[in-house]
Design an enzyme around this catalytic site. Structure first.
Site, PDB file in Angstrom:
ATOM      1  N   ARG A 121      43.103  17.918  30.120  1.00  0.00           N
ATOM      2  CA  ARG A 121      43.748  18.670  29.049  1.00  0.00           C
ATOM      3  C   ARG A 121      44.993  18.034  28.459  1.00  0.00           C
ATOM      4  NH1 ARG A 121      44.514  24.755  28.922  1.00  0.00           N
ATOM      5  NH2 ARG A 121      45.480  24.668  30.963  1.00  0.00           N
ATOM      6  N   ASP A 122      45.540  17.031  29.074  1.00  0.00           N
ATOM      7  CA  ASP A 122      46.728  16.423  28.461  1.00  0.00           C
ATOM      8  C   ASP A 122      46.676  14.910  28.596  1.00  0.00           C
ATOM      9  OD1 ASP A 122      49.056  16.334  27.044  1.00  0.00           O
ATOM     10  OD2 ASP A 122      50.358  16.829  28.729  1.00  0.00           O
ATOM     11  N   LEU A 123      45.523  14.369  28.256  1.00  0.00           N
ATOM     12  CA  LEU A 123      45.367  12.925  28.315  1.00  0.00           C
ATOM     13  C   LEU A 123      46.084  12.310  27.120  1.00  0.00           C
ATOM     14  CD1 LEU A 123      43.871  10.736  29.927  1.00  0.00           C
ATOM     15  CD2 LEU A 123      42.074  10.879  28.218  1.00  0.00           C
ATOM     16  N   ASN A 172      50.632   9.552  29.676  1.00  0.00           N
ATOM     17  CA  ASN A 172      50.145   9.943  30.987  1.00  0.00           C
ATOM     18  C   ASN A 172      49.270   8.874  31.634  1.00  0.00           C
ATOM     19  OD1 ASN A 172      51.507  12.288  31.155  1.00  0.00           O
ATOM     20  ND2 ASN A 172      49.847  13.570  30.356  1.00  0.00           N
ATOM     21  N   THR A 229      49.415  18.087  24.015  1.00  0.00           N
ATOM     22  CA  THR A 229      50.272  17.262  23.187  1.00  0.00           C
ATOM     23  C   THR A 229      49.650  17.133  21.805  1.00  0.00           C
ATOM     24  OG1 THR A 229      50.895  16.055  25.156  1.00  0.00           O
ATOM     25  CG2 THR A 229      51.408  15.036  23.046  1.00  0.00           C
TER      26      THR A 229
END
Ligand SMILES: *[C@@H]1O[C@H](CO)[C@@H](O)[C@H](O)[C@H]1NC(C)=O
Ligand SMILES: *[C@@H]1O[C@H](CO)[C@@H](O)[C@H](O)[C@H]1NC(C)=O
Ligand SMILES: *[C@@H]1O[C@H](CO)[C@@H](O)[C@H](O)[C@H]1NC(C)=O
Ligand SMILES: *[C@@H]1O[C@H](CO)[C@@H](O)[C@H](O)[C@H]1NC(C)=O
Ligand SMILES: *[C@@H]1O[C@H](CO)[C@@H](O)[C@H](O)[C@H]1NC(C)=O
Ligand SMILES: *[C@@H]1O[C@H](CO)[C@@H](O)[C@H](O)[C@H]1NC(C)=O
Length: 712
Positions: free
Chosen positions: A517-519, A523, A558
């Site tokens: 969900r926040d690749l 990260n 993001t």
């Protein structure tokens, strides 16, 4: 524009009212004269936990339990009467008696459940029941409020909260262990158990399904559980092990009370470290304790040793050979290995040292904490069924003696310095031929394995992956910023492939299916060799069996990496991770990673730019100017990467490829790739000032509602 704040204020007020209504039936204590009724609850002082009656989804049974006060779905962390539910909650009541016992009565005043006690009579007068902010339900007397007469922490169900002990009170025989729910609708005892081995004085934690062992932590060796080197005390948590003769337990203590975290044993048999996320009001995965295939109990059979960094994880330990080469060739290692040369048993045997291993199952072992390693060896040689020995405590130069009898099983090679030394008995003739080969230096690393160990760091008690990553990241970040400019195409391709394999692992190979969900570029951490590792699982969600898509009311992630359906509808799925991955590919190729550029007003629209260049047949113009392309071959690879990137960011989730096909497309230069359709970029800066709207149309250039969007 002015509507939004007014709406917010209104929402705030009604929430307040809601809370007021709720709290009319919530209080802080239960006493002799104030029992707890089904429409009432106990709250912890800071309103973190709540205790009361609940009924699970799809069930008509009633239970008494503790849940996170803020959790919309009543996330239960403790159940009192898990094996004796109420059929009808009306007129039920929970009392405390003069003895300090909690007693649950049903409609007809029959005792349904009472708090287990150790039989000490007349324990208190004026008992008071309270719920603490760590989720512990306690009984104290009004005279001595510091001494707990009874506490729920002594009777864990499926959740081990920070501060809960796991292990034995040997006086009372109390075994503090985790037992799964039977199903998500039924809190009664399921088959999965995580508990401390009670058999002898070499404590280790065993995870089992009925009587079948699934995983063991390895024995406590003075510093850590020997098979779980990643779980060490850190800034946030302290892991201790207590052996007081009468009390034998492990415990994790937090230095930050504001973090709610638990070790959770799911009904389907997953052993997970989770932290409570106050933003999404749900648990998020920190890591899975059973982190990779080498953690599977006895995977390599007897005298087999598992090494996750080897292409074939199992091999026989030196001096042993495969029992059945056929089975081993079929990757069925369970048959294990046998000695090449029988033991002499007349003092002419010797020992081969294996360094940095998780020592074998201690079910058949013997311990003396006062003996030295030399005495240990002599003791072992004297008994022909003794097959190995080791120290019990590795601190300093090591101390104590553990002997193994019979076949050795569940040995794992750990990276250098992470494990401990094991001495395995061999015939003298075998010893002559041996060369010590352990210690882990010069190993080839398989990307999937390396990533796997980052993704789900094994642990027995507590380590918050994100904390760990944060520490690492501060070191790594500086480096990769300085060096990102120097990345050659070869290196960039390695990074893309590495991240692809990591995502493949998350989506397919891990026992859990995990949506990150926040690749995003930020990260992806690079180590010294520029090997990529996916980090920050703060928003990750686990998917069960057939689940492929979920909906969340609060969209976190993001900007710029989030797929349109996620932003607009809160729908996240593997395909939304694929979208993020597509953005990442295009960023890496164009050298725009870490800039947070493409959605911020007027700046630069990467997806639009890439799409236009693609259509104008000028795709290579997307490529980062400073990038060194080695040869013609590279140009084809770059084009292929861009095409895969564009396929990943297509607007319709169904059009986007799955991770296995992404990996295939990236890895093959012969496969014909499909033509990408136009990407799901939708963001138009000029539209965001419109405030909340019901428009959920997210095609190119259309307006999008951002009501609950939170940037990170
Ligand atoms: C709670 O239940 C009790 C007994 O069933 C009832 O007397 C009382 O009015 C209820 N309280 C509220 C606030 O509903
Ligand atoms: C529970 O008991 C009350 C009072 O006896 C009764 O009215 C109600 O129907 C019962 N509910 C169920 C589900 O049996
Ligand atoms: C109360 O509990 C007893 C014992 O479990 C049971 O026999 C009885 O039927 C229950 N009464 C009601 C009204 O549920
Ligand atoms: C647990 O054991 C049951 C019964 O033996 C088996 O059906 C199930 O697949 C096992 N589950 C796991 C996760 O090992
Ligand atoms: C081990 O050594 C300690 C201190 O030297 C001693 O008090 C204890 O009795 C010994 N234990 C055994 C089992 O010999
Ligand atoms: C060797 O050890 C085993 C297991 O502890 C024990 O049963 C056996 O009696 C021992 N044999 C000798 C000769 O001491």
């Amino acid at each position: 524009m002015e509507g939004a704040p007014v709406l917010l204020v209104f929402a705030f007020v009604s929430l307040q009212q809601l809370l007021c209504i709720c709290s009319a039936n919530s209080r802080l204590t239960l006493t002799l004269t104030q029992p707890l009724l089904p429409n009432q609850t106990l709250l912890s002082p800071a309103k973190i936990f709540e205790f009361g009656f609940f009924t699970p989804a799809n069930s008509n049974r009633w239970y008494l339990g503790i849940w996170l006060q803020k959790s919309p779905t009543k996330s239960i962390v403790w159940v009192a009467n898990r094996n004796s539910p109420l059929r009808n909650s009306s007129s039920a009541v929970l009392n405390i008696n003069n003895n300090g016992d909690l007693i649950l009565l049903n409609q007809t005043n029959q005792v349904i459940w009472s708090s287990p006690n150790d039989g000490t009579p007349g324990r208190t007068q004026n008992p008071i029941v309270r719920l603490l902010d760590n989720g512990n339900l306690i009984v104290v007397s009004s005279e001595d409020p510091k001494r707990f007469i009874w506490q729920s922490y002594d009777y864990p169900t499926d959740s081990l909260l920070v501060g809960m002990k796991m292990g034995w009170d040997l006086r009372s025989g109390l075994n503090r262990k985790l037992t799964s729910w039977k199903s998500s609708d039924d809190p009664s005892m399921g088959d999965f158990v995580y508990e401390m081995n009670p058999a002898h004085r070499l404590p280790e934690l065993i995870f089992r399904n009925g009587s079948v062992k699934l995983f063991r932590s390895g024995p406590w060796n003075g510093v850590q559980y020997s098979g779980t080197p990643d779980v060490k005390s850190n800034a946030m948590y302290k892991f201790i092990f207590v052996d007081q003769g009468k009390d034998l337990y492990g415990e994790a203590m937090s230095n930050d009370d504001s973090v709610v975290s638990r070790l959770f044993l799911s009904p389907s048999g997953l052993l997970l470290r989770q932290t409570w996320n106050d933003k999404i009001l749900d648990w998020v995965l920190a890591f899975n304790l059973v982190k990779d295939i080498c953690d599977r109990y006895g995977l390599c059979g007897v005298y087999g040793i598992c090494n996750i960094d080897e292409p074939f994880v199992c091999k026989c330990i030196e001096g042993f050979e495969q029992k059945s080469a056929d089975d081993w060739n079929r990757a069925d290692w369970s048959g294990g290995c046998r000695r090449r040369t029988a033991l002499d048993c007349n003092n002419r045997d010797g020992f081969q040292r294996f360094s940095s291993v998780k020592v074998p199952d201690t079910a058949f072992s013997w311990v003396d904490k006062n003996m030295s390693l030399g005495e240990c060896q002599i003791k072992c040689l004297k008994n022909c069924s003794c097959t190995a020995y080791s120290n019990t405590d590795i601190r300093g130069s090591g101390s104590g003696c553990v002997l193994w009898f019979g076949d050795l099983i569940d040995i794992r090679e750990l990276s250098e310095g992470a494990g401990q030394d094991l001495y395995v008995r061999l015939a003298a003739s075998e010893l002559g031929a041996q060369v010590v080969q352990h210690g882990g230096s010069g190993k080839k690393k398989r990307p999937v394995a390396v990533l796997a160990s980052i993704i789900v760091v094994v642990g027995t008690l507590l380590v918050i992956l994100t904390v760990w990553c944060f520490i690492k990241r501060t070191k790594w970040r500086k480096k990769d910023q300085a060096r990102s400019k120097l990345l050659s195409w070869r290196k960039r391709l390695d990074i893309i492939n590495g991240v692809a394999l990591g995502l493949l692992y998350l989506h397919r190979d891990s026992r859990l299916r995990i949506i990150h969900r926040d690749l995003k570029a930020a990260n992806v951490l690079l180590d010294n060799e520029m090997n990529p590792k996916i980090s920050d699982f703060g928003l990750a969600r686990i998917f069960g069996g057939d689940e492929t898509e979920a909906n969340t009311r609060r969209v976190v992630g993001t900007y710029g990496y989030m797929s349109p359906e996620y932003v607009a509808h809160g729908l996240f799925s593997m395909k939304s991770d694929i979208f993020s991955f597509g953005v990442l590919i295009l960023e890496i190729v164009s050298g725009k990673q870490n800039k947070g550029f493409y959605y911020r007003g007027g700046d630069f629209n990467l997806l639009g730019h890439a799409w236009n260049l693609w259509n104008e047949d000028k795709t290579l113009e997307l490529v980062d100017g400073v990038m060194v392309m080695e040869d013609e071959l590279s140009r084809c690879e770059v084009l292929r990467c861009i095409q895969v990137g564009l396929l990943c960011v297509q607007q319709r989730p169904d059009d986007r490829p799955t991770m296995p096909s992404v990996v295939m497309m990236l890895g093959s230069d012969t496969t014909n790739l499909p033509q990408p359709k136009h990407p799901g970029f939708y963001y138009d800066r000029s539209c965001t000032d419109e405030g909340p709207s019901s428009s959920e149309n997210f095609s190119y250039g259309n307006k999008v509602s951002f009501t609950q969007l939170e940037g990170r």
